[in-house]
Design a protein around this motif. Structure first.
Motif, PDB file in Angstrom:
ATOM      1  N   VAL A  58       0.824  -1.202   0.000  1.00  0.00           N
ATOM      2  CA  VAL A  58       0.000   0.000   0.000  1.00  0.00           C
ATOM      3  C   VAL A  58       0.862   1.258   0.000  1.00  0.00           C
ATOM      4  CG1 VAL A  58      -1.797   1.250   1.271  1.00  0.00           C
ATOM      5  CG2 VAL A  58      -1.841  -1.243   1.194  1.00  0.00           C
ATOM      6  N   THR A  59       1.984   1.204   0.722  1.00  0.00           N
ATOM      7  CA  THR A  59       2.892   2.348   0.798  1.00  0.00           C
ATOM      8  C   THR A  59       4.332   1.841   0.830  1.00  0.00           C
ATOM      9  OG1 THR A  59       2.891   2.348   3.227  1.00  0.00           O
ATOM     10  CG2 THR A  59       1.283   3.776   2.131  1.00  0.00           C
ATOM     11  N   GLN A  60       5.235   2.745   0.529  1.00  0.00           N
ATOM     12  CA  GLN A  60       6.661   2.436   0.634  1.00  0.00           C
ATOM     13  C   GLN A  60       7.394   3.757   0.835  1.00  0.00           C
ATOM     14  OE1 GLN A  60       8.482  -0.568  -1.991  1.00  0.00           O
ATOM     15  NE2 GLN A  60       9.906   1.024  -2.596  1.00  0.00           N
ATOM     16  N   ILE A  74      23.573   6.814   4.646  1.00  0.00           N
ATOM     17  CA  ILE A  74      23.032   6.066   5.770  1.00  0.00           C
ATOM     18  C   ILE A  74      22.765   4.639   5.302  1.00  0.00           C
ATOM     19  CG2 ILE A  74      22.004   8.086   6.892  1.00  0.00           C
ATOM     20  CD1 ILE A  74      19.280   7.193   5.798  1.00  0.00           C
ATOM     21  N   PRO A  75      22.675   3.698   6.229  1.00  0.00           N
ATOM     22  CA  PRO A  75      22.366   2.313   5.842  1.00  0.00           C
ATOM     23  C   PRO A  75      20.995   2.233   5.183  1.00  0.00           C
ATOM     24  CG  PRO A  75      23.147   2.425   8.116  1.00  0.00           C
ATOM     25  CD  PRO A  75      22.910   3.837   7.664  1.00  0.00           C
ATOM     26  N   GLY A  76      20.804   1.197   4.353  1.00  0.00           N
ATOM     27  CA  GLY A  76      19.522   0.968   3.714  1.00  0.00           C
ATOM     28  C   GLY A  76      18.408   0.888   4.742  1.00  0.00           C
ATOM     29  N   ASN A  77      17.309   1.558   4.460  1.00  0.00           N
ATOM     30  CA  ASN A  77      16.232   1.681   5.433  1.00  0.00           C
ATOM     31  C   ASN A  77      14.944   1.916   4.661  1.00  0.00           C
ATOM     32  OD1 ASN A  77      14.439   3.298   7.292  1.00  0.00           O
ATOM     33  ND2 ASN A  77      16.124   2.859   8.682  1.00  0.00           N
ATOM     34  N   LEU A  78      14.003   0.960   4.710  1.00  0.00           N
ATOM     35  CA  LEU A  78      12.762   1.087   3.954  1.00  0.00           C
ATOM     36  C   LEU A  78      11.592   0.522   4.739  1.00  0.00           C
ATOM     37  CD1 LEU A  78      11.656   1.972   1.125  1.00  0.00           C
ATOM     38  CD2 LEU A  78      11.778  -0.453   0.531  1.00  0.00           C
ATOM     39  N   VAL A  79      10.498   1.256   4.739  1.00  0.00           N
ATOM     40  CA  VAL A  79       9.250   0.819   5.355  1.00  0.00           C
ATOM     41  C   VAL A  79       8.281   0.470   4.229  1.00  0.00           C
ATOM     42  CG1 VAL A  79       7.292   1.526   6.783  1.00  0.00           C
ATOM     43  CG2 VAL A  79       9.601   2.269   7.388  1.00  0.00           C
ATOM     44  N   ILE A  80       7.703  -0.722   4.296  1.00  0.00           N
ATOM     45  CA  ILE A  80       6.737  -1.179   3.291  1.00  0.00           C
ATOM     46  C   ILE A  80       5.420  -1.424   4.003  1.00  0.00           C
ATOM     47  CG2 ILE A  80       6.178  -2.922   1.559  1.00  0.00           C
ATOM     48  CD1 ILE A  80       9.237  -3.554   1.467  1.00  0.00           C
ATOM     49  N   GLY A  81       4.425  -0.605   3.696  1.00  0.00           N
ATOM     50  CA  GLY A  81       3.107  -0.767   4.287  1.00  0.00           C
ATOM     51  C   GLY A  81       2.309  -1.795   3.501  1.00  0.00           C
ATOM     52  N   ILE A 100      -6.245   4.244  11.786  1.00  0.00           N
ATOM     53  CA  ILE A 100      -5.021   5.062  11.735  1.00  0.00           C
ATOM     54  C   ILE A 100      -3.790   4.165  11.642  1.00  0.00           C
ATOM     55  CG2 ILE A 100      -4.695   5.242  14.243  1.00  0.00           C
ATOM     56  CD1 ILE A 100      -4.131   8.243  12.052  1.00  0.00           C
ATOM     57  N   GLU A 101      -3.929   2.919  12.069  1.00  0.00           N
ATOM     58  CA  GLU A 101      -2.798   1.987  12.098  1.00  0.00           C
ATOM     59  C   GLU A 101      -2.569   1.276  10.759  1.00  0.00           C
ATOM     60  OE1 GLU A 101      -0.982   2.273  14.593  1.00  0.00           O
ATOM     61  OE2 GLU A 101      -2.340   3.039  16.126  1.00  0.00           O
ATOM     62  N   ALA A 102      -3.495   1.405   9.834  1.00  0.00           N
ATOM     63  CA  ALA A 102      -3.351   0.716   8.548  1.00  0.00           C
ATOM     64  C   ALA A 102      -2.724   1.669   7.530  1.00  0.00           C
ATOM     65  CB  ALA A 102      -4.711   0.236   8.062  1.00  0.00           C
ATOM     66  N   PRO A 103      -1.832   1.179   6.712  1.00  0.00           N
ATOM     67  CA  PRO A 103      -1.377  -0.203   6.636  1.00  0.00           C
ATOM     68  C   PRO A 103      -0.374  -0.523   7.742  1.00  0.00           C
ATOM     69  CG  PRO A 103      -0.163   1.129   5.059  1.00  0.00           C
ATOM     70  CD  PRO A 103      -1.191   2.038   5.693  1.00  0.00           C
TER      71      PRO A 103
END
Length: 159
Positions: A58-60, A74-81, A100-103
């Motif tokens: 849903v998000t990245q 900086i080190p690799g850092n990714l959030v995937i919703g 509010i917590e989704a994804p």
């Protein structure tokens, strides 16, 4: 003159701040899975595993690329919703506030040795504050999401 001094000072401060950062370790409510995979490999494996599950990306978002454009490494850092619209509708019917917590997010971080870790907060942990509103049905949906997220994590981190 002051502007020329601030830029190097900012870069130095950011460098010192990231120097103390350490690999993620287990914490309450989280699943933390270190892997031998590189950051890019684990991102690709996580996205593929989500695509093969009943969830969808849903998000990245992540700061690594934007930081590099500013000259900060900086080190690799990714959030995937990741989420599923069927769960979204059901949860929304139980608790407007819970949405509010989704994804719910997977977190891919590069470790000091170049390997990567996949982490996420368990959906049951994420949605626990809304149990008074959503009751046992919300807890049941969160448990189902726990199983989906565990399956994605297992597939993404498999060698």
């Amino acid at each position: 003159m002051l502007r020329h001094l601030l830029a190097p000072a900012t870069v130095l401060a950011l460098s010192l701040a990231t120097a103390d950062a350490a690999d993620l370790t287990p914490r309450d409510g989280w699943e933390v899975r270190p892997t031998p995979k590189s950051h890019d490999e684990l991102v690709a494996a996580t996205r593929a595993a989500i695509g093969e599950s009943d969830l969808a990306v849903v998000t990245q978002a992540g700061p690594t690329g934007a930081a590099a454009k500013r000259g900060v490494e900086i080190p690799g850092n990714l959030v995937i919703g990741a989420f599923n619209n069927d769960y979204a509708v059901k949860i929304l019917n139980l608790s407007t506030a819970a949405m509010i917590e989704a994804p719910v997010r997977f977190y891919v971080t590069e470790n000091e040795d170049g390997s990567a870790t996949l982490s996420y907060k368990k959906p049951s942990f994420v949605f626990a504050p809304y149990a008074d509103e959503g009751g046992a049905e919300l807890e049941s949906l969160a448990a189902e999401l726990d199983a989906l997220f565990a399956g994605v994590a297992e597939a993404a981190t498999a060698e």
